[in-house]
Scaffold this active site. Structure first.
Site, PDB file in Angstrom:
ATOM      1  N   ARG A  75       0.849  -1.194   0.000  1.00 29.32           N
ATOM      2  CA  ARG A  75       0.000   0.000   0.000  1.00 29.32           C
ATOM      3  C   ARG A  75       0.884   1.244   0.000  1.00 29.32           C
ATOM      4  O   ARG A  75       1.708   1.427   0.896  1.00 29.32           O
ATOM      5  CB  ARG A  75      -0.878  -0.021   1.246  1.00 29.32           C
ATOM      6  N   ARG A 144      -1.446   6.983   9.264  1.00 32.03           N
ATOM      7  CA  ARG A 144      -1.630   6.426   7.919  1.00 32.03           C
ATOM      8  C   ARG A 144      -1.706   7.539   6.872  1.00 32.03           C
ATOM      9  O   ARG A 144      -1.638   8.725   7.186  1.00 32.03           O
ATOM     10  CB  ARG A 144      -2.905   5.592   7.878  1.00 32.03           C
ATOM     11  N   LYS A 206      -3.416   1.738  14.716  1.00 32.09           N
ATOM     12  CA  LYS A 206      -3.402   2.626  13.550  1.00 32.09           C
ATOM     13  C   LYS A 206      -4.002   3.988  13.903  1.00 32.09           C
ATOM     14  O   LYS A 206      -4.838   4.092  14.814  1.00 32.09           O
ATOM     15  CB  LYS A 206      -4.176   1.995  12.402  1.00 32.09           C
ATOM     16  N   LYS A 208      -5.490   7.723  11.954  1.00 36.82           N
ATOM     17  CA  LYS A 208      -5.857   8.258  10.634  1.00 36.82           C
ATOM     18  C   LYS A 208      -6.272   9.719  10.720  1.00 36.82           C
ATOM     19  O   LYS A 208      -6.974  10.111  11.653  1.00 36.82           O
ATOM     20  CB  LYS A 208      -7.006   7.427  10.060  1.00 36.82           C
ATOM     21  N   CYS A 428     -15.468  -2.841  -0.274  1.00 36.80           N
ATOM     22  CA  CYS A 428     -14.063  -3.082   0.085  1.00 36.80           C
ATOM     23  C   CYS A 428     -13.500  -4.239  -0.738  1.00 36.80           C
ATOM     24  O   CYS A 428     -14.225  -4.903  -1.474  1.00 36.80           O
ATOM     25  CB  CYS A 428     -13.958  -3.400   1.573  1.00 36.80           C
ATOM     26  N   CYS A 434      -8.058 -10.572   1.066  1.00 37.90           N
ATOM     27  CA  CYS A 434      -8.137 -10.120   2.458  1.00 37.90           C
ATOM     28  C   CYS A 434      -8.310 -11.297   3.410  1.00 37.90           C
ATOM     29  O   CYS A 434      -9.290 -12.046   3.317  1.00 37.90           O
ATOM     30  CB  CYS A 434      -9.299  -9.146   2.631  1.00 37.90           C
ATOM     31  N   CYS A 473     -16.533  -7.797   6.028  1.00 37.27           N
ATOM     32  CA  CYS A 473     -16.500  -8.063   7.466  1.00 37.27           C
ATOM     33  C   CYS A 473     -16.735  -6.736   8.188  1.00 37.27           C
ATOM     34  O   CYS A 473     -16.762  -5.684   7.553  1.00 37.27           O
ATOM     35  CB  CYS A 473     -15.155  -8.698   7.866  1.00 37.27           C
ATOM     36  N   CYS A 477     -13.819  -1.213   6.128  1.00 32.84           N
ATOM     37  CA  CYS A 477     -12.867  -0.567   5.219  1.00 32.84           C
ATOM     38  C   CYS A 477     -13.516   0.312   4.157  1.00 32.84           C
ATOM     39  O   CYS A 477     -12.887   1.239   3.661  1.00 32.84           O
ATOM     40  CB  CYS A 477     -11.971  -1.619   4.576  1.00 32.84           C
TER      41      CYS A 477
HETATM   42 FE1  SRM Z   1      -8.971  -1.570   6.138  1.00 34.66          FE
HETATM   43  C1  SRM Z   1      -7.664  -4.185   7.837  1.00 34.66           C
HETATM   44  C2  SRM Z   1      -8.231  -3.017   3.222  1.00 34.66           C
HETATM   45  C3  SRM Z   1      -9.569   1.352   4.589  1.00 34.66           C
HETATM   46  C4  SRM Z   1     -10.596  -0.451   8.934  1.00 34.66           C
HETATM   47  N1  SRM Z   1      -8.040  -3.284   5.637  1.00 34.66           N
HETATM   48  C5  SRM Z   1      -7.538  -4.216   6.479  1.00 34.66           C
HETATM   49  C6  SRM Z   1      -6.736  -5.275   5.724  1.00 34.66           C
HETATM   50  C7  SRM Z   1      -5.308  -4.844   5.675  1.00 34.66           C
HETATM   51  C8  SRM Z   1      -6.887  -6.715   6.246  1.00 34.66           C
HETATM   52  C9  SRM Z   1      -5.863  -7.212   7.239  1.00 34.66           C
HETATM   53  O1  SRM Z   1      -5.619  -6.558   8.263  1.00 34.66           O
HETATM   54  O2  SRM Z   1      -5.335  -8.297   6.993  1.00 34.66           O
HETATM   55  C10 SRM Z   1      -7.428  -5.157   4.334  1.00 34.66           C
HETATM   56  C11 SRM Z   1      -6.602  -5.591   3.140  1.00 34.66           C
HETATM   57  C12 SRM Z   1      -7.476  -6.104   2.048  1.00 34.66           C
HETATM   58  C13 SRM Z   1      -6.767  -6.386   0.786  1.00 34.66           C
HETATM   59  O3  SRM Z   1      -6.609  -7.575   0.431  1.00 34.66           O
HETATM   60  O4  SRM Z   1      -6.366  -5.451   0.096  1.00 34.66           O
HETATM   61  C14 SRM Z   1      -7.906  -3.727   4.370  1.00 34.66           C
HETATM   62  N2  SRM Z   1      -8.790  -0.919   4.284  1.00 34.66           N
HETATM   63  C15 SRM Z   1      -8.569  -1.689   3.185  1.00 34.66           C
HETATM   64  C16 SRM Z   1      -8.787  -0.907   1.907  1.00 34.66           C
HETATM   65  C17 SRM Z   1      -7.870  -1.324   0.776  1.00 34.66           C
HETATM   66  C18 SRM Z   1     -10.259  -1.065   1.497  1.00 34.66           C
HETATM   67  C19 SRM Z   1     -10.665  -0.504   0.179  1.00 34.66           C
HETATM   68  O5  SRM Z   1     -11.633  -1.048  -0.360  1.00 34.66           O
HETATM   69  O6  SRM Z   1     -10.123   0.484  -0.305  1.00 34.66           O
HETATM   70  C20 SRM Z   1      -8.565   0.523   2.437  1.00 34.66           C
HETATM   71  C21 SRM Z   1      -7.129   0.941   2.428  1.00 34.66           C
HETATM   72  C22 SRM Z   1      -6.991   2.335   2.951  1.00 34.66           C
HETATM   73  C23 SRM Z   1      -5.618   2.922   2.836  1.00 34.66           C
HETATM   74  O7  SRM Z   1      -5.223   3.243   1.717  1.00 34.66           O
HETATM   75  O8  SRM Z   1      -4.970   3.115   3.859  1.00 34.66           O
HETATM   76  C24 SRM Z   1      -9.006   0.345   3.885  1.00 34.66           C
HETATM   77  N3  SRM Z   1      -9.836   0.189   6.709  1.00 34.66           N
HETATM   78  C25 SRM Z   1     -10.094   1.237   5.866  1.00 34.66           C
HETATM   79  C26 SRM Z   1     -11.025   2.136   6.471  1.00 34.66           C
HETATM   80  C27 SRM Z   1     -11.613   3.390   5.814  1.00 34.66           C
HETATM   81  C28 SRM Z   1     -10.862   4.628   6.157  1.00 34.66           C
HETATM   82  O9  SRM Z   1      -9.785   4.582   6.762  1.00 34.66           O
HETATM   83  O10 SRM Z   1     -11.364   5.689   5.819  1.00 34.66           O
HETATM   84  C29 SRM Z   1     -11.335   1.608   7.717  1.00 34.66           C
HETATM   85  C30 SRM Z   1     -12.364   2.177   8.711  1.00 34.66           C
HETATM   86  C31 SRM Z   1     -11.886   3.386   9.428  1.00 34.66           C
HETATM   87  C32 SRM Z   1     -11.124   2.987  10.656  1.00 34.66           C
HETATM   88  O11 SRM Z   1      -9.929   2.819  10.566  1.00 34.66           O
HETATM   89  O12 SRM Z   1     -11.750   2.782  11.701  1.00 34.66           O
HETATM   90  C33 SRM Z   1     -10.574   0.390   7.851  1.00 34.66           C
HETATM   91  N4  SRM Z   1      -9.073  -2.190   8.079  1.00 34.66           N
HETATM   92  C34 SRM Z   1      -9.850  -1.617   9.045  1.00 34.66           C
HETATM   93  C35 SRM Z   1      -9.780  -2.434  10.233  1.00 34.66           C
HETATM   94  C36 SRM Z   1     -10.527  -2.184  11.564  1.00 34.66           C
HETATM   95  C37 SRM Z   1      -9.799  -1.229  12.452  1.00 34.66           C
HETATM   96  C38 SRM Z   1     -10.456  -1.098  13.806  1.00 34.66           C
HETATM   97  O13 SRM Z   1     -10.321  -0.052  14.404  1.00 34.66           O
HETATM   98  O14 SRM Z   1     -11.070  -2.047  14.274  1.00 34.66           O
HETATM   99  C39 SRM Z   1      -8.928  -3.517   9.927  1.00 34.66           C
HETATM  100  C40 SRM Z   1      -8.517  -4.660  10.851  1.00 34.66           C
HETATM  101  C41 SRM Z   1      -7.532  -4.258  11.890  1.00 34.66           C
HETATM  102  O15 SRM Z   1      -6.934  -3.180  11.858  1.00 34.66           O
HETATM  103  O16 SRM Z   1      -7.364  -5.058  12.799  1.00 34.66           O
HETATM  104  C42 SRM Z   1      -8.510  -3.333   8.557  1.00 34.66           C
HETATM  105 FE1  SF4 Z   2     -11.104  -7.110   4.487  1.00 31.31          FE
HETATM  106 FE2  SF4 Z   2     -13.056  -6.632   6.212  1.00 31.31          FE
HETATM  107 FE3  SF4 Z   2     -11.544  -4.626   5.302  1.00 31.31          FE
HETATM  108 FE4  SF4 Z   2     -13.265  -5.771   3.685  1.00 31.31          FE
HETATM  109  S1  SF4 Z   2     -13.784  -4.655   5.581  1.00 31.31           S
HETATM  110  S2  SF4 Z   2     -11.107  -5.310   3.193  1.00 31.31           S
HETATM  111  S3  SF4 Z   2     -13.229  -7.882   4.341  1.00 31.31           S
HETATM  112  S4  SF4 Z   2     -10.833  -6.282   6.574  1.00 31.31           S
END
Ligand code: SRM
Ligand code: SF4
Length: 571
Positions: A75, A144, A206, A208, A428, A434, A473, A477
């Site tokens: 990323r 981030r 993390k 943001k 997502c 993922c 899930c 994201c």
């Molecule tokens: Fe996310 C984890 C993809 C934006 C909340 N996110 C992941 C992981 C890395 C899975 C993992 O931990 O193994 C996913 C990788 C999937 C893949 O195969 O590519 C993933 N997140 C994404 C992306 C690519 C989704 C998308 O459709 O674009 C976004 C990448 C953003 C970036 O460029 O940095 C992405 N993730 C977000 C957002 C939206 C935002 O930030 O505006 C959120 C919700 C906001 C927040 O942070 O609360 C988000 N991702 C999470 C979480 C839950 C965090 C939490 O507080 O519980 C996880 C899991 C974790 O961190 O444990 C996670």
């Molecule tokens: Fe993966 Fe869940 Fe984030 Fe979708 S919302 S990319 S399934 S961690």
């Protein structure tokens, strides 16, 4: 800080990592496995990548007694989603040469590359470095990618806000030399590492940050740990309202976890903005939960301490007293697609990209090739949006025809691919990469939208931009809890359905139905759309309507997200 013995595993890994080095170098050199050491997979996140495996090949490989099909997702860091045409071509080349021949625009305005074998990591990061790009802090317990409003209508303000996003991103970068040594060939040095902000444990989780320029909330500013809302007077940026404690992640069935929208706590002028951000990040560093990662985000620190205590800490520790918040107003959190002219007369073209995947598709749609050709003729910049779209920005009037020719040749703005409802939808990544996905998302959403399009057409709502979001899930994201309608994966083919978020991103939705499949989803939506069409007030959005009509209870704050869940009518 908590007693050492209670710290989570990741805290121990960070502490003994020698500032994010761990045994990554040894892991890269080990050609007996396509993986790296387990503990190192936590550290590589800080360097911008995750170890994954192709989930579709798991069973087959297990049967053949092979290790999972390990690969990496990288990323990039790309403040405000801005890249030059030269950088676009480099990124395209990377995806073709080192990855799976696709690029994935993310909900935080950057690119992810999927399917990278570990031997390709170094060349990939070195190629990024050659065009002044990196993946530092792409993931990990640090700040981030800093996202910012893309606002094609206001070029001067955009430039200023873009500068702020870069400044903030660079200020909060981790400083260890590990990235340069591991990936770019820098010689190790005996000089001590100085990580004055993050220390040896970095942040508890993390972190943001986002900048929005009202009335556009395309960044979903309230979903961030810190959101800055630009306050503008006479076209000049004066400062920011500061909002703290946003986040989406929750866990099914665990009510102690919940999405929360950031609370606006005051106003800061430009001169003191970095100092306020620094003070807030240090509060999270020192007071955040380092034992339970599910409760470690800033949102929980804030709810535990209370907003008044945050103000006290700012005053006690840093002598900071925020001014009262200024007035602001948001209209929407989506992207208006198509051509826009800014106040200086230059043109910007927002292209819809379904769920952010840039590829040459089997259907014959050559988006990746088309964008590559566009990058060869475009003389301005590209901006990625937080809704997974691309803005071809800064086009002089004289250059517009050349851009239009490429766009038309590759049908990049073909309206038949992007109905109003599809443009407002976002999913997502989920399967197959993922590791946390419970249900399909990116690959399934387009098919569900085909069917939802038929329902909105039947109801006469074809021009209604209802925000629909899907995730595989509950991590959130694609910011599903800000969808007027949302589907959150529970099991293969099964989703929890949520209703009632605000169109401008200022109110969370609420759980309406649990563990339902496509037939039930469509059976719920059909009559709801008919009723909306018949009973909506002028200008009323779907998310507001379902609350007024008593279909779902309103969520007034994150802590009350789980209260009164379910159909309000059935209750
Ligand atoms: Fe996310 C984890 C993809 C934006 C909340 N996110 C992941 C992981 C890395 C899975 C993992 O931990 O193994 C996913 C990788 C999937 C893949 O195969 O590519 C993933 N997140 C994404 C992306 C690519 C989704 C998308 O459709 O674009 C976004 C990448 C953003 C970036 O460029 O940095 C992405 N993730 C977000 C957002 C939206 C935002 O930030 O505006 C959120 C919700 C906001 C927040 O942070 O609360 C988000 N991702 C999470 C979480 C839950 C965090 C939490 O507080 O519980 C996880 C899991 C974790 O961190 O444990 C996670
Ligand atoms: Fe993966 Fe869940 Fe984030 Fe979708 S919302 S990319 S399934 S961690």
């Amino acid at each position: 800080m908590s007693e050492d013995k209670k710290l989570s595993d990741v805290e121990h890994i960070k502490l003994k990592s020698n500032h994010l080095r761990g045994t990554i170098a040894e892991g890269l050199a080990d050609d007996l496995t396509a993986a790296i050491a387990h503990d190192d997979t936590q550290l590589t996140k800080f360097h911008g990548f995750y170890q994954q495996d192709d989930r579709e090949l798991r069973a087959e490989r297990k049967r053949a007694k092979l290790e999972p099909h390990y690969q990496f997702m990288v990323r990039m860091r790309l403040p405000a989603g801005v890249l030059t045409n030269e950088q676009w071509l480099a990124v395209d080349d990377i995806a073709n040469r080192y990855g799976n021949q696709t690029m994935r625009i993310t909900t935080r305005q950057t690119f992810q590359f999927h399917g990278i074998p570990k031997e390709n990591l170094r060349p990939l990061l070195q190629t990024l470095d050659k065009v002044e790009l990196d993946s530092r802090g792409g993931c990990g317990d640090d700040n981030r990618n800093v996202i910012a409003n893309t606002n094609p209508g206001y070029s001067a303000l955009h430039t200023e806000v873009y500068d702020w996003s870069k400044r903030i991103s660079e200020y909060f970068l981790w400083k260890s030399r590990a990235y340069d040594e591991l990936w770019l060939g820098a010689a190790p040095s005996d000089e001590p590492e100085v990580e004055s902000l993050y220390g040896e444990s970095y942040l508890p989780r993390k972190f943001k940050m986002a900048i929005a320029i009202p009335p556009e909330n395309d960044v979903d500013v309230f979903a961030n740990d810190i959101g800055l809302i630009a306050i503008v007077e006479n076209d000049a940026l004066l400062g920011f309202n500061v909002a703290i404690g946003g986040g989406m992640g929750t866990t099914h069935g665990e009510e102690a976890t919940y999405p929360r929208l950031a609370t606006v706590i005051g106003y800061v002028d430009l001169e003191h903005t970095l100092a306020v951000l620094d003070a807030l990040v240090r509060i999270q560093r020192d007071y955040g939960n380092r034992e339970d990662r599910k409760r470690a985000r800033f949102k929980y620190t804030i709810d535990n301490l209370g907003i008044d205590r945050i103000h006290e800490l700012l005053a006690e520790r840093d002598d900071i007293r925020l001014a009262p918040a200024r007035d602001y107003h948001f209209d929407r959190n989506g992207d208006p697609v198509g051509w826009h002219q800014d106040d200086s007369g230059r043109w910007h073209l927002t292209l819809f990209v379904e769920n952010g995947r840039v590829a040459d598709f089997d259907s014959g749609y050559k988006l990746m090739t088309g964008m590559r050709e566009l990058a060869k003729v475009h003389r301005g910049e590209f901006r990625l949006t937080c809704n997974h779209n691309i803005i071809v920005a800064d086009i002089a009037s004289d250059d517009r025809a050349a851009i239009e020719e490429v766009v038309a040749h590759y049908a990049l703005d073909d309206g038949s691919r992007s109905s109003t409802i599809r443009q407002a939808a976002m999913a997502c990544v989920a399967f197959p990469t993922c590791g946390l996905a419970m249900a399909e998302s990116e690959r399934y959403m387009p098919k569900l939208i085909d069917k939802i399009e038929a329902l909105v057409t039947d109801a006469g709502l074809t021009d209604e931009p209802i925000v629909i979001r899907m995730t595989g899930c509950p991590n959130g994201c694609a910011r599903p809890f800000l969808g007027e309608i949302a589907f959150v994966g529970k099991a293969p083919g099964k989703y929890n359905m949520y209703l009632g978020a605000a169109f401008d991103g200022s109110r969370l939705n609420k759980l309406y139905r649990e563990t339902i499949g496509e037939d039930e989803i469509l059976a719920e939506l059909g009559p709801m759309f008919e009723r909306f069409a018949a009973e909506k007030y002028d200008g009323e959005h779907f998310g507001d309507f379902v609350i007024r009509a008593g279909i779902i209870a309103e969520t007034t704050e994150g802590r009350l997200f789980h209260e009164n869940a379910g159909s309000a009518e059935a209750a």
